[in-house]
Design a protein around this motif. Structure first.
Motif, PDB file in Angstrom:
ATOM      1  N   SER A  76       2.219 -31.341  71.913  1.00  0.00           N
ATOM      2  CA  SER A  76       1.536 -30.061  71.705  1.00  0.00           C
ATOM      3  C   SER A  76       0.024 -30.238  71.674  1.00  0.00           C
ATOM      4  CB  SER A  76       2.028 -29.429  70.403  1.00  0.00           C
ATOM      5  OG  SER A  76       1.338 -28.226  70.135  1.00  0.00           O
ATOM      6  N   VAL A  77      -0.436 -31.257  70.972  1.00  0.00           N
ATOM      7  CA  VAL A  77      -1.878 -31.509  70.845  1.00  0.00           C
ATOM      8  C   VAL A  77      -2.494 -31.800  72.213  1.00  0.00           C
ATOM      9  CG1 VAL A  77      -3.594 -33.161  69.985  1.00  0.00           C
ATOM     10  CG2 VAL A  77      -1.861 -32.245  68.444  1.00  0.00           C
ATOM     11  N   VAL A  78      -1.843 -32.648  73.012  1.00  0.00           N
ATOM     12  CA  VAL A  78      -2.376 -33.003  74.334  1.00  0.00           C
ATOM     13  C   VAL A  78      -2.392 -31.788  75.258  1.00  0.00           C
ATOM     14  CG1 VAL A  78      -1.944 -34.363  76.424  1.00  0.00           C
ATOM     15  CG2 VAL A  78      -1.793 -35.439  74.178  1.00  0.00           C
ATOM     16  N   ASN A  79      -1.332 -30.986  75.218  1.00  0.00           N
ATOM     17  CA  ASN A  79      -1.304 -29.775  76.044  1.00  0.00           C
ATOM     18  C   ASN A  79      -2.438 -28.832  75.683  1.00  0.00           C
ATOM     19  OD1 ASN A  79       0.890 -30.611  77.498  1.00  0.00           O
ATOM     20  ND2 ASN A  79       2.349 -29.187  76.588  1.00  0.00           N
ATOM     21  N   ASN A  80      -2.661 -28.638  74.391  1.00  0.00           N
ATOM     22  CA  ASN A  80      -3.744 -27.757  73.952  1.00  0.00           C
ATOM     23  C   ASN A  80      -5.103 -28.306  74.373  1.00  0.00           C
ATOM     24  OD1 ASN A  80      -2.047 -25.895  72.734  1.00  0.00           O
ATOM     25  ND2 ASN A  80      -2.128 -26.883  70.730  1.00  0.00           N
ATOM     26  N   SER A  81      -5.267 -29.621  74.260  1.00  0.00           N
ATOM     27  CA  SER A  81      -6.531 -30.253  74.658  1.00  0.00           C
ATOM     28  C   SER A  81      -6.785 -30.066  76.146  1.00  0.00           C
ATOM     29  CB  SER A  81      -6.508 -31.746  74.310  1.00  0.00           C
ATOM     30  OG  SER A  81      -6.422 -31.952  72.916  1.00  0.00           O
ATOM     31  N   LEU A  82      -5.737 -30.196  76.952  1.00  0.00           N
ATOM     32  CA  LEU A  82      -5.879 -30.015  78.400  1.00  0.00           C
ATOM     33  C   LEU A  82      -6.269 -28.582  78.743  1.00  0.00           C
ATOM     34  CD1 LEU A  82      -2.828 -32.097  79.634  1.00  0.00           C
ATOM     35  CD2 LEU A  82      -5.214 -32.553  80.201  1.00  0.00           C
ATOM     36  N   ASP A  83      -5.625 -27.619  78.116  1.00  0.00           N
ATOM     37  CA  ASP A  83      -5.947 -26.215  78.384  1.00  0.00           C
ATOM     38  C   ASP A  83      -7.399 -25.906  78.029  1.00  0.00           C
ATOM     39  OD1 ASP A  83      -3.542 -25.395  79.463  1.00  0.00           O
ATOM     40  OD2 ASP A  83      -2.701 -24.730  77.557  1.00  0.00           O
ATOM     41  N   GLN A  84      -7.845 -26.385  76.891  1.00  0.00           N
ATOM     42  CA  GLN A  84      -9.213 -26.115  76.464  1.00  0.00           C
ATOM     43  C   GLN A  84     -10.225 -26.795  77.379  1.00  0.00           C
ATOM     44  OE1 GLN A  84      -9.905 -26.683  72.225  1.00  0.00           O
ATOM     45  NE2 GLN A  84      -7.801 -26.099  71.778  1.00  0.00           N
ATOM     46  N   ALA A  85      -9.929 -28.027  77.787  1.00  0.00           N
ATOM     47  CA  ALA A  85     -10.839 -28.739  78.681  1.00  0.00           C
ATOM     48  C   ALA A  85     -10.910 -28.060  80.048  1.00  0.00           C
ATOM     49  CB  ALA A  85     -10.384 -30.190  78.842  1.00  0.00           C
ATOM     50  N   ALA A  86      -9.763 -27.628  80.564  1.00  0.00           N
ATOM     51  CA  ALA A  86      -9.736 -26.969  81.872  1.00  0.00           C
ATOM     52  C   ALA A  86     -10.514 -25.659  81.845  1.00  0.00           C
ATOM     53  CB  ALA A  86      -8.292 -26.711  82.296  1.00  0.00           C
ATOM     54  N   GLU A  87     -10.368 -24.909  80.762  1.00  0.00           N
ATOM     55  CA  GLU A  87     -11.105 -23.642  80.650  1.00  0.00           C
ATOM     56  C   GLU A  87     -12.608 -23.904  80.609  1.00  0.00           C
ATOM     57  OE1 GLU A  87     -12.931 -20.131  78.755  1.00  0.00           O
ATOM     58  OE2 GLU A  87     -12.857 -22.171  77.977  1.00  0.00           O
ATOM     59  N   ARG A  88     -13.007 -24.971  79.915  1.00  0.00           N
ATOM     60  CA  ARG A  88     -14.428 -25.318  79.817  1.00  0.00           C
ATOM     61  C   ARG A  88     -14.978 -25.781  81.166  1.00  0.00           C
ATOM     62  NH1 ARG A  88     -18.734 -25.886  80.355  1.00  0.00           N
ATOM     63  NH2 ARG A  88     -20.410 -26.756  79.058  1.00  0.00           N
TER      64      ARG A  88
END
Length: 244
Positions: A76-88
């Protein structure tokens, strides 16, 4: 800004956001017949020229406890990190006056959604393959040289004409069959077919216990040069309280 300079700038931002690996694929790569119509880069962003792929590895010591609450939380943590990084990264490309949108790491409505339509809105595995970051394995996952299947990806579609990589020419999977042996539901066959229904049934039961996804096919794969020490016996005893 020069394409190489733009990509270097994105790499710097991505690394700051916790991204370990970054690749770029041409949007035209999706025309080889693998991708489902309607789920190709230009179907989502008509001006798309390249796809920026971001990757974060899963820590093997934690993966080795799967299925467990430890692995479930990491996932869950890695998925959330990926989504936030991609949006940025997409926003940064917008600032540079390029069209850009990110695609969600898991673009489907959970297990129920997968039963109705066994596909996500955009395949992150295909993105990683086209960007030359890995090749497919018997377990249906992307295998990378450093981390085997212990890597998660997310994609940013953009009109920027960035330098691209090509798919790897040699497969990384050795067809050892360890993933098939480790699968508790028998969903992986020797002919590279995945019985999705069996996989979903297994993960649905794990979800009821709060420890999905399964992860056995991920932990059992021997591919990957990065190795980690397994949890200590004391840690295993503590973790086992939360493992099936």
């Amino acid at each position: 800004m020069d394409p190489e300079e733009t990509l270097d700038n994105l790499r710097t931002i991505a690394r700051f956001l916790g991204i370990v690996d970054i690749g770029v694929a041409s949007a035209d790569a999706w025309n080889d017949g693998r991708a489902i119509e309607g789920k190709r880069p230009k179907d989502i962003l008509t001006s798309c020229r390249t796809v920026v792929v971001l990757g974060i590895p899963l820590q093997k010591t934690i993966v080795d406890t799967a299925p467990s609450i430890y692995y479930s939380h990491l996932y869950s943590v890695v998925n959330n990190s990926l989504d936030q990084a991609a949006e940025r990264i997409a926003l940064e490309l917008n600032i540079l006056r390029y069209d850009a949108v990110y695609t969600p790491r898991d673009g489907y409505r959970g297990i129920k959604g997968l039963r109705m339509n066994n596909d996500s809105m955009f395949s992150q595995k295909l993105s990683a393959y086209y960007a030359g970051m890995g090749t497919f394995g018997m377990n249906g996952l992307i295998l990378t040289e450093k981390h085997g299947p212990r890597m998660r990806f997310v994609s940013v579609l953009t009109s920027a004409d960035l330098p691209c990589q090509k798919p790897m020419s040699d497969p990384l999977c050795t067809e050892c069959g360890l993933c098939a042996e480790a699968c508790p539901s028998g969903a992986i066959s020797d002919d590279w077919r995945i019985d999705v229904t069996k996989c979903l049934d297994c993960n649905e039961e794990l979800a009821k216990k709060g420890i999905s996804p399964c992860g056995r096919c991920v932990s059992s794969c021997p591919i990957g040069s990065v190795k980690s020490a397994p949890p200590s016996e004391k840690a295993k005893a503590s973790i086992s309280k939360y493992v099936i």
